[in-house]
Motif scaffolding. Sequence first.
Motif, PDB file in Angstrom:
ATOM      1  N   GLY A   1       0.794  -1.229   0.000  1.00 27.45           N
ATOM      2  CA  GLY A   1       0.000   0.000   0.000  1.00 27.45           C
ATOM      3  C   GLY A   1       0.820   1.270   0.000  1.00 27.45           C
ATOM      4  N   LEU A   2       2.155   1.129   0.068  1.00 22.79           N
ATOM      5  CA  LEU A   2       3.013   2.320   0.118  1.00 22.79           C
ATOM      6  C   LEU A   2       3.873   2.403  -1.137  1.00 22.79           C
ATOM      7  CD1 LEU A   2       4.255   2.038   3.821  1.00 22.79           C
ATOM      8  CD2 LEU A   2       2.513   3.608   2.922  1.00 22.79           C
ATOM      9  N   ASP A   3       3.975   3.598  -1.705  1.00 21.08           N
ATOM     10  CA  ASP A   3       4.864   3.839  -2.849  1.00 21.08           C
ATOM     11  C   ASP A   3       6.064   4.638  -2.371  1.00 21.08           C
ATOM     12  OD1 ASP A   3       2.544   2.901  -4.118  1.00 21.08           O
ATOM     13  OD2 ASP A   3       3.093   3.963  -5.960  1.00 21.08           O
ATOM     14  N   HIS A   4       7.257   4.191  -2.735  1.00 22.29           N
ATOM     15  CA  HIS A   4       8.467   4.904  -2.285  1.00 22.29           C
ATOM     16  C   HIS A   4       8.618   6.198  -3.075  1.00 22.29           C
ATOM     17  CE1 HIS A   4      12.930   5.306  -1.521  1.00 22.29           C
ATOM     18  NE2 HIS A   4      12.391   5.216  -0.327  1.00 22.29           N
ATOM     19  N   ALA A   5       8.828   7.302  -2.364  1.00 22.65           N
ATOM     20  CA  ALA A   5       8.888   8.612  -3.036  1.00 22.65           C
ATOM     21  C   ALA A   5      10.247   9.283  -2.884  1.00 22.65           C
ATOM     22  CB  ALA A   5       7.791   9.524  -2.475  1.00 22.65           C
ATOM     23  N   GLY A   6      11.105   8.742  -2.021  1.00 24.52           N
ATOM     24  CA  GLY A   6      12.427   9.359  -1.888  1.00 24.52           C
ATOM     25  C   GLY A   6      13.129   8.885  -0.637  1.00 24.52           C
ATOM     26  N   SER A   7      14.444   9.136  -0.580  1.00 23.09           N
ATOM     27  CA  SER A   7      15.178   8.730   0.620  1.00 23.09           C
ATOM     28  C   SER A   7      16.452   9.546   0.759  1.00 23.09           C
ATOM     29  CB  SER A   7      15.513   7.236   0.578  1.00 23.09           C
ATOM     30  OG  SER A   7      16.301   6.949  -0.544  1.00 23.09           O
ATOM     31  N   TYR A   8      16.935   9.576   1.979  1.00 27.12           N
ATOM     32  CA  TYR A   8      18.258  10.121   2.276  1.00 27.12           C
ATOM     33  C   TYR A   8      18.948   9.074   3.154  1.00 27.12           C
ATOM     34  CZ  TYR A   8      22.092  12.494   4.379  1.00 27.12           C
ATOM     35  OH  TYR A   8      23.364  12.794   4.785  1.00 27.12           O
ATOM     36  N   ARG A   9      20.181   8.744   2.831  1.00 27.84           N
ATOM     37  CA  ARG A   9      20.893   7.733   3.630  1.00 27.84           C
ATOM     38  C   ARG A   9      22.304   8.173   3.894  1.00 27.84           C
ATOM     39  NH1 ARG A   9      18.115   2.082   2.512  1.00 27.84           N
ATOM     40  NH2 ARG A   9      16.060   2.995   2.656  1.00 27.84           N
ATOM     41  N   ASP A  10      22.750   8.043   5.116  1.00 32.04           N
ATOM     42  CA  ASP A  10      24.177   8.176   5.399  1.00 32.04           C
ATOM     43  C   ASP A  10      24.554   7.108   6.421  1.00 32.04           C
ATOM     44  OD1 ASP A  10      23.618   9.222   7.953  1.00 32.04           O
ATOM     45  OD2 ASP A  10      23.870  11.307   7.311  1.00 32.04           O
ATOM     46  N   GLU A  11      25.757   7.181   6.923  1.00 31.99           N
ATOM     47  CA  GLU A  11      26.259   6.139   7.822  1.00 31.99           C
ATOM     48  C   GLU A  11      25.421   6.044   9.097  1.00 31.99           C
ATOM     49  OE1 GLU A  11      30.440   5.396  10.079  1.00 31.99           O
ATOM     50  OE2 GLU A  11      30.454   6.760   8.384  1.00 31.99           O
ATOM     51  N   ASP A  12      24.819   7.160   9.494  1.00 28.40           N
ATOM     52  CA  ASP A  12      24.161   7.230  10.796  1.00 28.40           C
ATOM     53  C   ASP A  12      22.650   7.040  10.760  1.00 28.40           C
ATOM     54  OD1 ASP A  12      26.631   7.766  12.045  1.00 28.40           O
ATOM     55  OD2 ASP A  12      26.495   9.835  11.333  1.00 28.40           O
ATOM     56  N   PHE A  13      21.982   7.611   9.753  1.00 27.36           N
ATOM     57  CA  PHE A  13      20.523   7.445   9.713  1.00 27.36           C
ATOM     58  C   PHE A  13      20.010   7.257   8.292  1.00 27.36           C
ATOM     59  CE2 PHE A  13      20.735  12.086   9.264  1.00 27.36           C
ATOM     60  CZ  PHE A  13      19.705  12.382   8.380  1.00 27.36           C
ATOM     61  N   HIS A  14      18.878   6.588   8.220  1.00 28.37           N
ATOM     62  CA  HIS A  14      18.145   6.444   6.963  1.00 28.37           C
ATOM     63  C   HIS A  14      16.812   7.159   7.090  1.00 28.37           C
ATOM     64  CE1 HIS A  14      20.200   2.551   5.284  1.00 28.37           C
ATOM     65  NE2 HIS A  14      21.049   3.523   5.529  1.00 28.37           N
ATOM     66  N   LEU A  15      16.458   7.858   6.055  1.00 28.15           N
ATOM     67  CA  LEU A  15      15.158   8.537   5.996  1.00 28.15           C
ATOM     68  C   LEU A  15      14.474   8.088   4.704  1.00 28.15           C
ATOM     69  CD1 LEU A  15      14.403  12.275   6.629  1.00 28.15           C
ATOM     70  CD2 LEU A  15      13.706  11.199   4.485  1.00 28.15           C
ATOM     71  N   ASP A  16      13.239   7.634   4.815  1.00 26.69           N
ATOM     72  CA  ASP A  16      12.483   7.240   3.635  1.00 26.69           C
ATOM     73  C   ASP A  16      11.138   7.940   3.623  1.00 26.69           C
ATOM     74  OD1 ASP A  16      13.995   5.179   2.080  1.00 26.69           O
ATOM     75  OD2 ASP A  16      14.066   4.226   4.055  1.00 26.69           O
ATOM     76  N   VAL A  17      10.736   8.341   2.440  1.00 21.90           N
ATOM     77  CA  VAL A  17       9.428   8.970   2.242  1.00 21.90           C
ATOM     78  C   VAL A  17       8.594   8.048   1.373  1.00 21.90           C
ATOM     79  CG1 VAL A  17       8.194  10.984   1.356  1.00 21.90           C
ATOM     80  CG2 VAL A  17      10.470  11.260   2.369  1.00 21.90           C
ATOM     81  N   TYR A  18       7.380   7.776   1.832  1.00 24.66           N
ATOM     82  CA  TYR A  18       6.428   6.966   1.076  1.00 24.66           C
ATOM     83  C   TYR A  18       5.144   7.759   0.902  1.00 24.66           C
ATOM     84  CZ  TYR A  18       9.421   2.950   2.087  1.00 24.66           C
ATOM     85  OH  TYR A  18      10.486   2.076   2.153  1.00 24.66           O
ATOM     86  N   THR A  19       4.398   7.382  -0.125  1.00 29.96           N
ATOM     87  CA  THR A  19       3.050   7.926  -0.250  1.00 29.96           C
ATOM     88  C   THR A  19       2.070   6.763  -0.274  1.00 29.96           C
ATOM     89  OG1 THR A  19       3.246   7.948  -2.669  1.00 29.96           O
ATOM     90  CG2 THR A  19       3.780   9.987  -1.506  1.00 29.96           C
ATOM     91  N   ARG A  20       0.868   7.039   0.163  1.00 33.46           N
ATOM     92  CA  ARG A  20      -0.146   5.982   0.052  1.00 33.46           C
ATOM     93  C   ARG A  20      -0.689   6.032  -1.367  1.00 33.46           C
ATOM     94  NH1 ARG A  20      -5.487   3.952   3.330  1.00 33.46           N
ATOM     95  NH2 ARG A  20      -6.067   2.618   1.607  1.00 33.46           N
ATOM     96  N   GLY A  21      -0.259   5.094  -2.149  1.00 29.00           N
ATOM     97  CA  GLY A  21      -0.610   5.084  -3.562  1.00 29.00           C
ATOM     98  C   GLY A  21       0.297   6.039  -4.340  1.00 29.00           C
ATOM     99  N   PRO A  22       0.277   5.923  -5.674  1.00 32.44           N
ATOM    100  CA  PRO A  22       1.168   6.756  -6.483  1.00 32.44           C
ATOM    101  C   PRO A  22       0.768   8.225  -6.466  1.00 32.44           C
ATOM    102  CG  PRO A  22      -0.264   5.394  -7.868  1.00 32.44           C
ATOM    103  CD  PRO A  22      -0.555   5.007  -6.466  1.00 32.44           C
ATOM    104  N   VAL A  23       1.792   9.078  -6.473  1.00 33.47           N
ATOM    105  CA  VAL A  23       1.590  10.528  -6.416  1.00 33.47           C
ATOM    106  C   VAL A  23       2.571  11.153  -7.409  1.00 33.47           C
ATOM    107  CG1 VAL A  23       2.060  12.519  -4.902  1.00 33.47           C
ATOM    108  CG2 VAL A  23       0.765  10.595  -4.021  1.00 33.47           C
ATOM    109  N   PRO A  24       2.175  12.197  -8.153  1.00 34.09           N
ATOM    110  CA  PRO A  24       3.134  12.852  -9.050  1.00 34.09           C
ATOM    111  C   PRO A  24       4.337  13.376  -8.258  1.00 34.09           C
ATOM    112  CG  PRO A  24       0.900  13.685  -9.409  1.00 34.09           C
ATOM    113  CD  PRO A  24       0.850  12.814  -8.189  1.00 34.09           C
TER     114      PRO A  24
END
Length: 201
Positions: A169-192
């Motif tokens: 139910g989640l679409d991946h919309a972006g992320s930031y990753r480094d050695e210390d933390f991961h951040l992920d953005v999802y949307t419910r369903g596809p979004v422009p």
Amino acid sequence: MDPGYFETMYAESADPWGFGERWYEHRKYAITLAALPRPHYRRAFEPGCSIGVLTAQLAARCDRIVATDVVPRALESARHRLEQDGVADRVELGRASLLDSWPPGTFDLVVLSEVLYYLTPGDLVTTLGRAVDSLEEGGTLLVVHWQHPVPEYPQTGRAVHEAIAATDGLDHAGSYRDEDFHLDVYTRGPVPSVAAAEGLN
Ligand SMILES: C[S@@+](CC[C@H](N)C(=O)[O-])C[C@H]1O[C@@H](n2cnc3c(N)ncnc32)[C@H](O)[C@@H]1O
């Protein structure tokens, strides 16, 4: 994890993780805010809000926020901070666990910041299902977690982000990753994309 674990932490320090002071945290909050695809949200949910440092910054981008924590002392500090910042009228603070039933109604933003590795794998799956059910179609789920193992925690941040990636139910919309933390953005369903939403592509 037992709320008593966190009660003890807040009894020993008003800001156990140094959210108000550390450059590491300030930078991470700036990346968190910058990663949100929409300029403005109608109603956000931020469980595990702690002393409200991120809450106060989210309030600048949200009409309403429901922010909860399991520790009353943390919520007291959050209330004080939000009043000082002049945004308390937009934030509904309450004592609740992620494992309780979620607030009624839907959200167009759910922020799960440094809170999911306290759950068992089974509770994590239940919680992610609730997050999907609580999100409006097209709404944003932002997750961000420390990636280094912490022996006391039931799960690593790495395992948490893998479980989220496997959630229906989640679409991946972006992320930031480094050695210390991961951040992920999802949307419910596809979004422009952000650019497409403004007609740039
Ligand atoms: C590391 S802090 C994260 C604070 C904030 N989300 C941030 O990123 O700045 C974790 C917070 O989650 C709270 N917490 C732990 N287990 C929780 C649960 N099951 N439900 C809600 N909050 C919880 C703790 O009391 C603590 O304030």
